[in-house]
Enzyme design. Structure first.
Site, mmCIF file in Angstrom:
data_model
loop_
_atom_site.group_PDB
_atom_site.id
_atom_site.type_symbol
_atom_site.label_atom_id
_atom_site.label_comp_id
_atom_site.label_asym_id
_atom_site.label_seq_id
_atom_site.Cartn_x
_atom_site.Cartn_y
_atom_site.Cartn_z
ATOM 1 N N HIS A 149 0.850 -1.193 0.000
ATOM 2 C CA HIS A 149 0.000 0.000 0.000
ATOM 3 C C HIS A 149 0.882 1.238 0.000
ATOM 4 C CE1 HIS A 149 0.542 1.038 4.320
ATOM 5 N NE2 HIS A 149 0.537 -0.265 4.540
ATOM 6 N N ASP B 111 6.677 1.398 6.807
ATOM 7 C CA ASP B 111 5.269 1.001 6.569
ATOM 8 C C ASP B 111 4.660 1.881 5.501
ATOM 9 O OD1 ASP B 111 2.729 0.005 6.731
ATOM 10 O OD2 ASP B 111 2.290 0.857 8.688
ATOM 11 N N GLU C 216 -5.073 1.694 2.756
ATOM 12 C CA GLU C 216 -4.916 0.571 3.687
ATOM 13 C C GLU C 216 -5.029 1.037 5.133
ATOM 14 O OE1 GLU C 216 -3.154 -2.474 6.259
ATOM 15 O OE2 GLU C 216 -2.434 -0.433 6.013
ATOM 16 N N GLU C 217 -4.495 2.223 5.406
ATOM 17 C CA GLU C 217 -4.385 2.671 6.793
ATOM 18 C C GLU C 217 -5.723 3.100 7.404
ATOM 19 O OE1 GLU C 217 -1.915 2.149 8.568
ATOM 20 O OE2 GLU C 217 -0.086 2.160 7.370
ATOM 21 N N GLU D 146 2.864 -7.080 3.212
ATOM 22 C CA GLU D 146 3.533 -6.675 4.451
ATOM 23 C C GLU D 146 3.128 -7.596 5.607
ATOM 24 O OE1 GLU D 146 2.123 -2.920 6.019
ATOM 25 O OE2 GLU D 146 0.095 -3.326 5.355
ATOM 26 N N ASP E 262 -0.337 4.444 0.817
ATOM 27 C CA ASP E 262 -0.743 5.465 1.787
ATOM 28 C C ASP E 262 0.017 5.245 3.098
ATOM 29 O OD1 ASP E 262 -2.272 3.047 2.130
ATOM 30 O OD2 ASP E 262 -3.571 4.105 3.526
HETATM 31 ZN ZN LIG Z 1 1.198 -1.058 6.368
#
Ligand SMILES: [Zn+2]
Length: 434
Positions: free
Chosen positions: A78, A110, A144-145, A171, A80
């Site tokens: 991802h 991340d 995703e977040e 991830e 974002d």
């Molecule tokens: Zn992540």
């Protein structure tokens, strides 16, 4: 085979570029970053599409077709990130600066680092003339977040034919863990479920100047909070902690003893392993009276409850009763998401093991799970045959150095780990798709 030094420098440059696109979610604003990645992949021969649930927030699907009918491997990530408060950082979080051998910035762990390593691996392979026996997919999601509503969830529901795959690398794990002389790379094969609830106690309102004129619901919460402070629900073994405990040299048949032993050697290991061993209850938000002079008739606390993969509401309830007892409270679930898992013994795990043997022969590879969750969950749900693992190998920064930086200040990744991961992805692609 693409050259190691080149993989490292290209991944470093791409990560720096990606960090400079501010993709803090909300609002995400992923368009420019996704267009940049699309152009990079398209130039190497990938068929690329940007698919948007909402304007300005596309998901990228890039495909390299081969001649045969081999499997489809998807490298996923991802683009974002969570927010960053520049005041807490020693460098600008969107500088992508290279300093002391690290790339700094929001997303450095991340997970723009993994996206960069995956894209560089895929592009380098395509440029070298290599073609997959099946198909190589690169999917970069938005959102995703904040729950993936406009990202993976939407993509798997609305465009299943475009993102269906047999194997996925995403991830979730991969940073090395040192324990008792052992070196272990974790592969995340499962994500826990989320069963958040509100725990409520009842009483009777009254004037706060006369304590016993009412029946104070708030003080009735105290023993319940204390119970959650004193203990978690009883431990239960599942395949992922079994694999991890075995790799750590601890006996999985007695999880309590294994945890105690882990804590004696390295308390950080026990803290990480414990949530994999069952339901967890974490109270986070409380409320009672709206006025300081009114005894509350009702009090409540929100509890973030995480449940092992595959288990649902009944299991959560049984474990909640184990800690809180049977009476004096009521609960209402606000979120019910069952976690899921992929099998441990698969061709993808074999490929990861072969890679590890070739670069770090003294290390072990172990399956593990994630207490939180990732986009992999949506793929496993949409495509039950899909084997989805979380794996971004790092050996220069270990799990305990990386963990506090994820979503934290001064997030950064060693340049050496970027090359290390890109090479791992090249290796895995060639292994699975040749
Ligand atoms: Zn992540």
């Amino acid at each position: 085979m693409p050259d190691s030094a080149q993989l490292e420098s290209r991944t470093t440059e791409l990560l720096q570029r990606l960090i400079r696109f501010n993709t803090v979610n909300p609002p995400g604003n992923e368009q420019a970053a996704q267009e940049f990645l699309r152009d990079t992949l398209a130039a190497a021969g990938f068929e690329c599409e940007l698919l948007s649930a909402v304007e300005g927030r596309p998901n990228l699907v890039a495909r390299l077709r081969g001649a045969g009918d081999g499997p489809v491997l998807c490298l996923c990530g991802h683009v974002d990130t969570v927010l960053a408060d520049p005041g807490d950082w020693s460098l600008d979080p969107w500088s992508g600066e290279l300093k002391d051998g690290f790339v700094w910035g929001r997303g450095a762990l991340d997970m723009k680092s993994q996206v960069a390593a995956e894209v560089v691996a895929a592009v380098s392979l395509a440029e070298s003339g290599w073609r997959p026996a099946g198909e190589l997919l690169v999917v970069v999601t938005a959102d995703e977040e904040s729950g993936a509503e406009h990202g993976a969830q939407w993509l798997c529901r609305e465009h299943p034919d475009k993102v269906r795959c047999d194997y996925m690398v995403n991830e979730g794990a991969g940073e090395i863990v040192h324990f008792n002389g052992r070196r272990i790379y974790g592969v995340c094969v499962a994500e826990k479920g989320v069963f958040r609830f509100t725990l409520t106690t009842e009483g009777r309102a009254g004037h706060a100047s006369i304590p016993r004129i009412g029946d104070n619901a708030l003080t009735k919460l105290a023993p319940l909070l204390q119970a959650m402070r004193d203990r978690q629900p009883s431990l239960e073994l599942s395949p992922e902690p079994e694999s991890l405990l075995t790799a750590l040299g601890l006996d999985p048949s007695d999880p309590e003893a294994a945890l105690r032993e882990a804590a004696e050697t390295d308390p950080r290991v026990a803290i990480i392993v414990e949530p994999l061993l069952g339901v967890t209850l974490t109270p986070t938000m409380a409320r009672a009276s709206d006025k300081i002079n009114v005894i509350p008739a009702q009090a409540s606390v929100k509890v973030d409850c995480r449940v092992p993969p595959g288990l649902g509401r009944d299991h959560a309830l049984a474990k909640i009763r184990e800690v809180l007892g049977e009476d004096g409270w009521s609960i209402e679930f606000s979120e019910e998401v069952v976690g899921n898992r992929s099998p441990i013994e698969t061709p993808l795990m074999d490929a990861i093991r072969r890679w590890a043997e070739s670069v770090d022969p003294d290390a072990q590879v172990a399956a593990t799970g994630l207490p939180g969750f990732t986009d992999s969950r949506w793929w496993r749900e949409a495509f039950p045959e899909c084997i989805a693992y979380g794996f971004f190998p790092q050996r220069h920064m270990d799990l305990f150095e990386a963990a506090p930086l994820v979503h934290g200040a001064d997030e950064r990744v060693p340049v050496a780990d970027l090359g290390f991961a890109a090479e791992a992805y090249v290796h895995i692609c060639r292994d699975i798709l040749s």
